[in-house]
Design an enzyme around this catalytic site. Structure first.
Site, PDB file in Angstrom:
ATOM      1  N   HIS A  58       0.863  -1.200   0.000  1.00 32.09           N
ATOM      2  CA  HIS A  58       0.000   0.000   0.000  1.00 32.09           C
ATOM      3  C   HIS A  58       0.890   1.238   0.000  1.00 32.09           C
ATOM      4  O   HIS A  58       1.295   1.749   1.035  1.00 32.09           O
ATOM      5  CB  HIS A  58      -0.916  -0.018   1.228  1.00 32.09           C
ATOM      6  CG  HIS A  58      -1.937   1.073   1.253  1.00 32.09           C
ATOM      7  ND1 HIS A  58      -3.143   0.944   1.904  1.00 32.09           N
ATOM      8  CD2 HIS A  58      -1.945   2.329   0.731  1.00 32.09           C
ATOM      9  CE1 HIS A  58      -3.847   2.063   1.779  1.00 32.09           C
ATOM     10  NE2 HIS A  58      -3.123   2.918   1.071  1.00 32.09           N
ATOM     11  N   HIS A  60       1.176   4.934  -2.361  1.00 30.85           N
ATOM     12  CA  HIS A  60       0.619   5.757  -3.441  1.00 30.85           C
ATOM     13  C   HIS A  60       1.689   6.413  -4.294  1.00 30.85           C
ATOM     14  O   HIS A  60       1.518   6.570  -5.510  1.00 30.85           O
ATOM     15  CB  HIS A  60      -0.279   6.849  -2.859  1.00 30.85           C
ATOM     16  CG  HIS A  60      -1.487   6.319  -2.165  1.00 30.85           C
ATOM     17  ND1 HIS A  60      -2.576   5.840  -2.850  1.00 30.85           N
ATOM     18  CD2 HIS A  60      -1.760   6.164  -0.846  1.00 30.85           C
ATOM     19  CE1 HIS A  60      -3.486   5.426  -1.991  1.00 30.85           C
ATOM     20  NE2 HIS A  60      -3.010   5.601  -0.763  1.00 30.85           N
ATOM     21  N   ALA A 143      -8.657  11.758   3.018  1.00 31.81           N
ATOM     22  CA  ALA A 143      -8.065  12.616   1.992  1.00 31.81           C
ATOM     23  C   ALA A 143      -8.472  12.214   0.576  1.00 31.81           C
ATOM     24  O   ALA A 143      -7.927  12.721  -0.400  1.00 31.81           O
ATOM     25  CB  ALA A 143      -6.544  12.581   2.118  1.00 31.81           C
ATOM     26  N   HIS A 193     -12.098   3.026   4.726  1.00 38.25           N
ATOM     27  CA  HIS A 193     -12.838   4.274   4.503  1.00 38.25           C
ATOM     28  C   HIS A 193     -14.325   3.985   4.684  1.00 38.25           C
ATOM     29  O   HIS A 193     -15.139   4.237   3.805  1.00 38.25           O
ATOM     30  CB  HIS A 193     -12.512   4.862   3.134  1.00 38.25           C
ATOM     31  CG  HIS A 193     -11.122   5.406   3.054  1.00 38.25           C
ATOM     32  ND1 HIS A 193     -10.791   6.664   3.494  1.00 38.25           N
ATOM     33  CD2 HIS A 193      -9.963   4.837   2.628  1.00 38.25           C
ATOM     34  CE1 HIS A 193      -9.496   6.870   3.330  1.00 38.25           C
ATOM     35  NE2 HIS A 193      -8.963   5.760   2.813  1.00 38.25           N
ATOM     36  N   ARG A 225     -19.192  -0.517  23.894  1.00 34.57           N
ATOM     37  CA  ARG A 225     -20.515  -1.027  23.552  1.00 34.57           C
ATOM     38  C   ARG A 225     -20.765  -1.059  22.052  1.00 34.57           C
ATOM     39  O   ARG A 225     -21.820  -1.500  21.604  1.00 34.57           O
ATOM     40  CB  ARG A 225     -21.602  -0.191  24.248  1.00 34.57           C
ATOM     41  CG  ARG A 225     -21.771  -0.514  25.724  1.00 34.57           C
ATOM     42  CD  ARG A 225     -23.000   0.153  26.312  1.00 34.57           C
ATOM     43  NE  ARG A 225     -22.850   1.599  26.384  1.00 34.57           N
ATOM     44  CZ  ARG A 225     -22.298   2.251  27.402  1.00 34.57           C
ATOM     45  NH1 ARG A 225     -21.833   1.564  28.448  1.00 34.57           N
ATOM     46  NH2 ARG A 225     -22.194   3.562  27.404  1.00 34.57           N
ATOM     47  N   ASP A 246       4.221   4.779  11.609  1.00 32.31           N
ATOM     48  CA  ASP A 246       5.074   5.973  11.579  1.00 32.31           C
ATOM     49  C   ASP A 246       5.053   6.723  12.903  1.00 32.31           C
ATOM     50  O   ASP A 246       5.665   7.784  13.019  1.00 32.31           O
ATOM     51  CB  ASP A 246       4.656   6.900  10.430  1.00 32.31           C
ATOM     52  CG  ASP A 246       3.222   7.394  10.542  1.00 32.31           C
ATOM     53  OD1 ASP A 246       2.514   7.011  11.497  1.00 32.31           O
ATOM     54  OD2 ASP A 246       2.784   8.172   9.658  1.00 32.31           O
ATOM     55  N   HIS A 249       0.156   8.137  12.665  1.00 26.04           N
ATOM     56  CA  HIS A 249      -1.171   7.650  12.302  1.00 26.04           C
ATOM     57  C   HIS A 249      -1.820   6.854  13.437  1.00 26.04           C
ATOM     58  O   HIS A 249      -3.048   6.894  13.605  1.00 26.04           O
ATOM     59  CB  HIS A 249      -1.098   6.759  11.052  1.00 26.04           C
ATOM     60  CG  HIS A 249      -1.116   7.519   9.768  1.00 26.04           C
ATOM     61  ND1 HIS A 249      -0.010   8.153   9.257  1.00 26.04           N
ATOM     62  CD2 HIS A 249      -2.121   7.759   8.891  1.00 26.04           C
ATOM     63  CE1 HIS A 249      -0.331   8.751   8.121  1.00 26.04           C
ATOM     64  NE2 HIS A 249      -1.607   8.524   7.874  1.00 26.04           N
ATOM     65  N   ASP A 271       1.600   3.653   3.101  1.00 26.87           N
ATOM     66  CA  ASP A 271       0.579   4.609   2.646  1.00 26.87           C
ATOM     67  C   ASP A 271       1.265   5.902   2.192  1.00 26.87           C
ATOM     68  O   ASP A 271       0.729   6.999   2.349  1.00 26.87           O
ATOM     69  CB  ASP A 271      -0.438   4.894   3.751  1.00 26.87           C
ATOM     70  CG  ASP A 271      -1.724   5.528   3.247  1.00 26.87           C
ATOM     71  OD1 ASP A 271      -2.011   5.421   2.039  1.00 26.87           O
ATOM     72  OD2 ASP A 271      -2.436   6.152   4.058  1.00 26.87           O
ATOM     73  N   ALA A 305      -3.431  12.961   5.538  1.00 23.27           N
ATOM     74  CA  ALA A 305      -3.446  12.612   4.112  1.00 23.27           C
ATOM     75  C   ALA A 305      -2.210  11.795   3.762  1.00 23.27           C
ATOM     76  O   ALA A 305      -1.237  12.301   3.213  1.00 23.27           O
ATOM     77  CB  ALA A 305      -3.500  13.875   3.267  1.00 23.27           C
TER      78      ALA A 305
END
Length: 380
Positions: A58, A60, A143, A193, A225, A246, A249, A271, A305
């Site tokens: 993962h 980008h 993001a 997401h 709950r 990192d 996050h 990411d 982001a």
């Protein structure tokens, strides 16, 4: 033939300090010093760790490039850049962009899969694509660009089954559970997401979800709950989870909890955005401006982001905040992701017969050498 000598060799279940690693294009064997063939070219690891090449499933972007740009040169630059971090294979990861942009990106990533299998390639091997969206919940888009969100579309995904190794979907959105059922068994399905409840998350796992995108981020939290997606992810052994280690996050003091609960279903990811490997400043992600300062990447409104994390640093962070032995921390960034995307027959560990994807790293996990398919592609 090559022989790596004087190294601490990281195997899936132990550290081997009294052997040499023989390889050509494949891992050949572990042998004693006396058994090294005379014709083997020796590489002195000087007491450093010899680890399997890392696999980032993962990511980008890197060095100003982004997988969603639809640029072959872009994914090539990413491949060369991440090799310096000990990454020997990866999945360029697209964002929630338009179908036209996705088709352009997938075409160039497919070309990258083909080209990176050749001996002339000088970076990490491209194993396929991770499609993070566009089948997500607008309320948990983070993001991602809301204008490009769509209902789950199995027909579209099946056009690219030759390269899609994993895709992200919010199971609670209308029609998305049907998409999950249709895609079950065809590729790895990740829940992310998402505003799913615990019950909806479990229903999605029953339907075919096998993975959770960046655990804790952009999903319903663990409440006493209302366990949410995080509760389902941590307690259901059928799913693996991604962790962006990192220390930003996810609070690093949660790493021991996640490692104890998920074991070999823990996958370290970066990411990383196009800002990875570059200076602080303004960049873009999915068509939106992002602002980078230190380890933090944010939109103008403060929304997190992506990251600028390097995968070798994620391994070191995991070791720093848990009591994991080095081999289990390394597995989380090599063998575990290889298993999740179905390439552990040839990737992910230094076992005989697998591809000679190797990194030599020091105690701090700074990378000294990266070897892809038996070829040295980076030397510090």
């Amino acid at each position: 033939m090559y022989a790596i000598v004087n190294g601490r060799i990281v195997l899936p279940d132990r550290l081997e300090e009294h052997a040499a690693l023989l390889y050509d294009q494949k891992i050949l064997s572990l042998v004693s010093e006396a058994e090294i063939p005379a014709e083997a070219e020796r590489i002195d690891a000087q007491g450093n760790y010899v680890i399997p090449g890392l696999l980032d499933m993962h990511i980008h972007g890197y060095l100003g490039e982004d997988a969603s740009d639809g640029s072959f040169d872009g994914v090539r630059i990413m491949a060369e850049g991440v090799a310096k971090n000990g990454v020997t294979s990866f999945l360029p990861t697209t964002m929630t962009v338009s179908y036209d942009e996705l088709r352009a990106a997938f075409a160039q990533i497919r070309r990258g899969v083909e080209e990176s299998a050749k001996d002339s390639w000088q970076g990490a091997q491209i194993l396929g694509v991770n499609a993070e969206g566009p089948f997500i919940n607008p309320g948990k888009k983070g993001a991602q660009a809301g204008a490009n969100i769509r209902p789950g579309d199995a027909a579209f995904l099946q056009e690219y089954l030759d390269i899609i190794r994993v895709f992200t979907i919010a199971p609670e959105m209308p029609g998305n559970l049907d998409c999950i059922r249709e895609m079950a068994g065809k590729t790895l399905i990740s829940m992310g997401h998402t505003a799913a409840t615990y019950a909806q998350a479990e229903e999605a796992i029953d339907a075919g979800v096998g993975h959770v995108t960046h655990l804790f981020n952009a999903q319903t939290p663990l409440m006493h709950r209302d366990p949410g997606v995080v509760g389902a992810a941590l307690t259901d052994d059928r799913v693996s989870v991604e962790l962006i280690a990192d220390t930003f996050h996810v609070n690093a003091h949660l790493y021991p909890l996640v490692t104890r609960m998920k074991g070999d279903k823990l996958v370290l990811i970066t990411d990383c955005t196009r800002a990875g490997g570059l200076e602080d400043g303004e960049y873009s992600l999915g068509g939106q401006p992002i602002f980078v300062k230190g380890i933090e990447c944010r939109l103008a409104d403060g929304t997190i982001a992506g990251s600028v994390l390097k995968l070798n640093r994620a391994v070191r962070n995991l070791m720093d905040y848990t009591d994991l032995p080095v081999w289990e921390a390394v597995n989380a960034a090599s063998l575990n992701p290889a298993k999740r995307i179905g390439v552990d027959g040839c990737k992910g560990s230094l076992e005989t017969g697998k591809d000679a994807d190797i990194a030599i790293v020091n105690e701090n996990f700074d990378v000294l050498r990266t070897i892809v398919g038996g070829r040295s592609v980076y030397t510090a």
